[in-house]
Design a protein around this motif. Structure first.
Motif: not given
Length: 85
Positions: A4, A8, A21
């Motif tokens: 990530l 994020l 998500c």
């Protein structure tokens, strides 16, 4: 393993119980959840602890949650107290 981005990661940390998500270009929703929480869920499912899972869902839906750090501390204290007996 997918890494990530910092942005994020920071968003995921704000949602210790998981964050949904939307996949880019697909009609799918994914959930990012702490690996330790996922392992605990798998263990509970393998033990057929359906009542415990439902109780957790009920707590989540009713807003009875606590920060991950606090939950981790309580879990650790509970486990340690079991071994000290």
């Amino acid at each position: 393993m997918i890494k990530l981005s910092r942005e994020l990661t920071e968003q995921a940390l704000l949602h210790p119980n998981g964050v949904q998500c939307q996949g880019d270009g697909v009609d799918k929703t994914f959930v990012i959840i702490d690996a330790e929480v996922m392992l605990q869920m798998r263990e509970a499912i393998s033990r057929n602890d359906h009542a415990e899972i439902q109780a957790g869902i009920n707590d989540m839906e009713a807003g009875r949650m606590q920060p991950a750090e606090e939950a981790h501390r309580h879990g650790r204290e509970d486990l340690l107290s079991r071994f000290k007996q």
